[in-house]
Design an enzyme around this catalytic site. Structure first.
Site, PDB file in Angstrom:
ATOM      1  N   SER A 120      31.375  71.625  59.323  1.00 34.85           N
ATOM      2  CA  SER A 120      30.144  70.865  59.137  1.00 34.85           C
ATOM      3  C   SER A 120      30.291  69.513  59.823  1.00 34.85           C
ATOM      4  O   SER A 120      31.221  68.761  59.528  1.00 34.85           O
ATOM      5  CB  SER A 120      29.870  70.676  57.643  1.00 34.85           C
ATOM      6  OG  SER A 120      28.673  69.974  57.435  1.00 34.85           O
ATOM      7  N   LYS A 150      28.056  73.598  62.315  1.00 33.34           N
ATOM      8  CA  LYS A 150      26.863  73.249  61.534  1.00 33.34           C
ATOM      9  C   LYS A 150      26.566  71.774  61.748  1.00 33.34           C
ATOM     10  O   LYS A 150      27.434  70.926  61.522  1.00 33.34           O
ATOM     11  CB  LYS A 150      27.064  73.532  60.045  1.00 33.34           C
ATOM     12  CG  LYS A 150      25.843  73.171  59.201  1.00 33.34           C
ATOM     13  CD  LYS A 150      25.983  73.621  57.760  1.00 33.34           C
ATOM     14  CE  LYS A 150      26.750  72.640  56.915  1.00 33.34           C
ATOM     15  NZ  LYS A 150      26.728  72.995  55.475  1.00 33.34           N
ATOM     16  N   LYS A 192      24.427  68.480  60.684  1.00 31.86           N
ATOM     17  CA  LYS A 192      23.547  67.823  59.728  1.00 31.86           C
ATOM     18  C   LYS A 192      22.412  67.172  60.505  1.00 31.86           C
ATOM     19  O   LYS A 192      22.636  66.543  61.546  1.00 31.86           O
ATOM     20  CB  LYS A 192      24.315  66.768  58.933  1.00 31.86           C
ATOM     21  CG  LYS A 192      25.425  67.320  58.048  1.00 31.86           C
ATOM     22  CD  LYS A 192      24.879  68.038  56.827  1.00 31.86           C
ATOM     23  CE  LYS A 192      25.995  68.407  55.863  1.00 31.86           C
ATOM     24  NZ  LYS A 192      25.481  69.047  54.628  1.00 31.86           N
ATOM     25  N   ASP A 234      21.614  71.848  59.013  1.00 31.36           N
ATOM     26  CA  ASP A 234      21.485  71.621  57.570  1.00 31.36           C
ATOM     27  C   ASP A 234      20.706  70.330  57.356  1.00 31.36           C
ATOM     28  O   ASP A 234      21.133  69.255  57.777  1.00 31.36           O
ATOM     29  CB  ASP A 234      22.874  71.516  56.947  1.00 31.36           C
ATOM     30  CG  ASP A 234      22.824  71.342  55.435  1.00 31.36           C
ATOM     31  OD1 ASP A 234      21.733  71.419  54.849  1.00 31.36           O
ATOM     32  OD2 ASP A 234      23.903  71.132  54.836  1.00 31.36           O
ATOM     33  N   GLU A 276      19.350  75.322  57.039  1.00 38.35           N
ATOM     34  CA  GLU A 276      19.748  75.266  55.633  1.00 38.35           C
ATOM     35  C   GLU A 276      18.949  74.194  54.892  1.00 38.35           C
ATOM     36  O   GLU A 276      18.870  73.052  55.330  1.00 38.35           O
ATOM     37  CB  GLU A 276      21.240  74.959  55.561  1.00 38.35           C
ATOM     38  CG  GLU A 276      21.828  74.964  54.173  1.00 38.35           C
ATOM     39  CD  GLU A 276      23.318  74.661  54.194  1.00 38.35           C
ATOM     40  OE1 GLU A 276      23.896  74.523  53.095  1.00 38.35           O
ATOM     41  OE2 GLU A 276      23.905  74.534  55.292  1.00 38.35           O
ATOM     42  N   ASP A 296      20.237  76.333  49.751  1.00 40.22           N
ATOM     43  CA  ASP A 296      21.482  75.775  49.221  1.00 40.22           C
ATOM     44  C   ASP A 296      21.170  75.121  47.886  1.00 40.22           C
ATOM     45  O   ASP A 296      21.301  75.729  46.822  1.00 40.22           O
ATOM     46  CB  ASP A 296      22.057  74.787  50.238  1.00 40.22           C
ATOM     47  CG  ASP A 296      23.270  74.008  49.731  1.00 40.22           C
ATOM     48  OD1 ASP A 296      23.763  74.298  48.617  1.00 40.22           O
ATOM     49  OD2 ASP A 296      23.734  73.097  50.429  1.00 40.22           O
ATOM     50  N   LYS A 308      27.589  78.125  46.666  1.00 39.60           N
ATOM     51  CA  LYS A 308      28.576  77.103  46.328  1.00 39.60           C
ATOM     52  C   LYS A 308      28.915  77.273  44.848  1.00 39.60           C
ATOM     53  O   LYS A 308      28.055  77.058  43.989  1.00 39.60           O
ATOM     54  CB  LYS A 308      28.026  75.700  46.580  1.00 39.60           C
ATOM     55  CG  LYS A 308      27.906  75.333  48.056  1.00 39.60           C
ATOM     56  CD  LYS A 308      27.355  73.934  48.221  1.00 39.60           C
ATOM     57  CE  LYS A 308      27.272  73.553  49.707  1.00 39.60           C
ATOM     58  NZ  LYS A 308      26.574  72.259  49.885  1.00 39.60           N
ATOM     59  N   GLY A 313      30.663  74.243  51.337  1.00 41.88           N
ATOM     60  CA  GLY A 313      31.722  73.361  50.871  1.00 41.88           C
ATOM     61  C   GLY A 313      31.188  72.045  50.341  1.00 41.88           C
ATOM     62  O   GLY A 313      30.070  71.640  50.671  1.00 41.88           O
TER      63      GLY A 313
END
Length: 368
Positions: free
Chosen positions: A133, A159, A161, A187, A212, A237, A261, A289
Site C-alpha cells: 500500500s 495499491k 491511496k 483506495d 476500494e 473495506d 480485515k 492490513g
C-alpha cells in the site's frame, strides 16, 4: 491446562516513513497487545486500532478501556475463543477490541492443541502473494520513485491511496510509467460521495483491479448506484463490519470484491465466515492490513492462505513499516511471504524488543 491471567501490554513503534491517507498521516503506532497466560502455555493478540478514531470509530485507548471493563471479566479459566465470541456478542460493536482478545485466546488454545492457526482456519497455501500500500505522496515524482522502489523489491501488486485532487493524474502517471501488466488498484478510504461518480468513472481507462471504499462506509446504497456508473470493480473495506453486513452488501450489489480485515470484523472466526460466504458466491476476497507488527501480521498470513483469497493482499514485509519488528521479521521472497506453519499464530514477541517498546503492562487474574 487453564488460563491463569491476562496481560494488557501498551507499547509504541515508529514507522520507517510517514504513511498518508485521505483521513490523515501516521508516523508511528500506539500498540496494544493481549497476552493470555496459562499453566504451561501462552497466547498473543494484537489490537489494530489507531490512536485516534479516524479510520474507524474505535481507537486504542478506547479498546483498552473496553477490554479491561467488559471483555476480560467475561473470561473463565477454561474459556475457548469460540465461547468468548458468543459471550462478547452482548457488547455492541468494539470489533477491534474483541478481535485482539479472540486472537490471543485462539493462539493459546491452538498452541495447547499443537495446531497452527493456518491449519485451523483451513489454509491451502504455504506462502501468500504480497502487495504493498502506497500512501499519498507530496509530488507525482515522489510517487513514481516510491512505486519503482517497491516493484524492485518484488511486490506483485501496487495499491495507491487517493483523495480528491490527487487521483486521476497520479494514477495515469503510474500506469504510463510502469505499464498495463502491473497489478494496480486504488483506495479512497471513503473520501468521495456519489456526486463524484462521473469523476471516478475516469479511472476506468486504467484497467484497475478495483477501487476500494470510494464512498462513506454507511452509504451502501450509494455504492450500488456507483457500481452502475463506473466500470472499475468496487471493493468494500470500512463498510464490512460483520458477516451479516457482508451478505447484505453482496445481496444488493454494493460491491463485487471484499477486503477482509480481521480486526475490523471482530476476529478470525468471523473472517472465516465472510470468506466462506464469498467463496459460495464466487466473490474474490483479499486480506487488508492495518500497519500490524509481526503478531498481527502472522495471524493475517494464516487467514490470507485460505483458498478464497485470490487477490494479493497488504501482508507486506516487516521492513515496509518498521526498522525493528516486535517479532522475527517477515521477509519478502520472490513476491511472496511464507505462512507460519508452527503452532498457534506461529510467532512470539522478542522479549527484549517488546520490553524496550513498552510503556505499560497490566495484569488481570482470571477467576473461576
Amino acid at each position: 491446562m487453564t488460563i491463569e491471567h491476562i496481560e494488557i501490554r501498551r507499547a509504541h513503534i515508529n514507522l520507517v516513513s510517514p504513511f498518508r491517507t485521505s483521513f490523515g498521516v501516521e508516523v508511528d503506532r500506539d500498540l496494544l497487545y493481549v497476552h493470555v497466560v496459562g499453566s504451561d502455555e501462552e497466547g498473543w493478540g494484537e489490537c489494530v486500532a489507531m490512536a485516534a478514531p479516524l479510520y474507524s470509530s474505535e481507537y486504542v485507548d478506547g479498546c483498552d478501556e473496553v477490554m479491561t471493563r467488559y471483555l476480560l471479566p467475561m473470561i473463565t479459566p477454561t474459556m475457548t475463543a469460540q465461547e468468548f465470541v458468543l459471550a462478547a456478542s452482548s457488547i455492541r460493536g468494539n470489533f477491534m477490541a474483541k478481535a485482539a482478545v479472540e486472537t490471543a485466546l485462539l493462539d493459546y488454545q491452538l498452541r495447547r492443541d499443537k495446531m497452527s492457526l493456518a491449519t485451523f482456519l483451513g489454509a491451502t497455501q504455504t506462502r501468500v502473494a504480497s502487495g504493498v500500500s502506497v500512501g499519498i505522496q507530496s509530488t507525482t515524482e515522489e510517487l513514481l520513485e516510491t512505486v519503482s522502489g517497491y516493484l524492485a523489491q518484488g511486490y506483485v501488486r501496487i495499491k495507491l491511496k487517493i483523495e480528491p485532487g490527487l487521483d486521476i493524474e497520479r494514477v495515469r502517471a503510474v500506469r504510463e510509467a510502469f505499464g498495463d501488466d502491473m497489478l494496480l488498484q486504488v483506495d479512497a478510504n471513503s473520501a468521495y460521495t456519489i456526486d463524484d461518480a462521473s469523476h471516478l468513472a475516469k479511472l476506468d481507462e486504467f484497467n484497475l483491479l478495483l477501487i476500494e471504499q470510494p464512498l462513506p462506509e454507511e452509504d451502501l446504497i450509494g455504492h450500488v448506484e456507483l457500481s452502475k456508473k463506473i466500470g472499475t470493480p468496487i471493493c468494500l473495506d470500512e463498510s464490512i463490519t460483520t458477516f451479516d453486513v457482508a451478505r447484505g452488501a453482496l445481496d444488493i450489489g454494493a460491491c463485487s470484491i471484499i477486503n477482509i480485515k480481521p480486526g475490523r470484523v471482530g476476529g478470525y472466526l468471523e473472517s472465516k465466515k465472510i470468506h466462506d460466504l464469498c467463496v459460495s458466491r464466487g466473490v474474490p476476497v483479499w486480506c487488508g492490513g492495518m500497519l500490524e507488527t509481526g503478531i498481527g501480521r502472522a495471524a493475517n498470513l494464516a487467514l490470507a492462505a485460505l483458498p478464497g483469497f485470490t487477490l494479493p493482499g497488504d501482508t507486506s514485509a516487516s521492513s515496509r513499516y518498521f526498522t525493528q519488528d516486535v517479532t522475527d521479521p517477515f521477509v519478502l521472497r520472490d513476491g511472496y511471504i511464507d505462512v507460519p506453519n508452527t503452532v498457534g499464530i506461529g510467532v512470539r514477541p522478542i522479549a527484549d524488543v517488546l520490553d524496550a517498546m513498552s510503556s505499560k503492562s497490566t495484569k488481570y487474574v482470571v477467576s473461576p
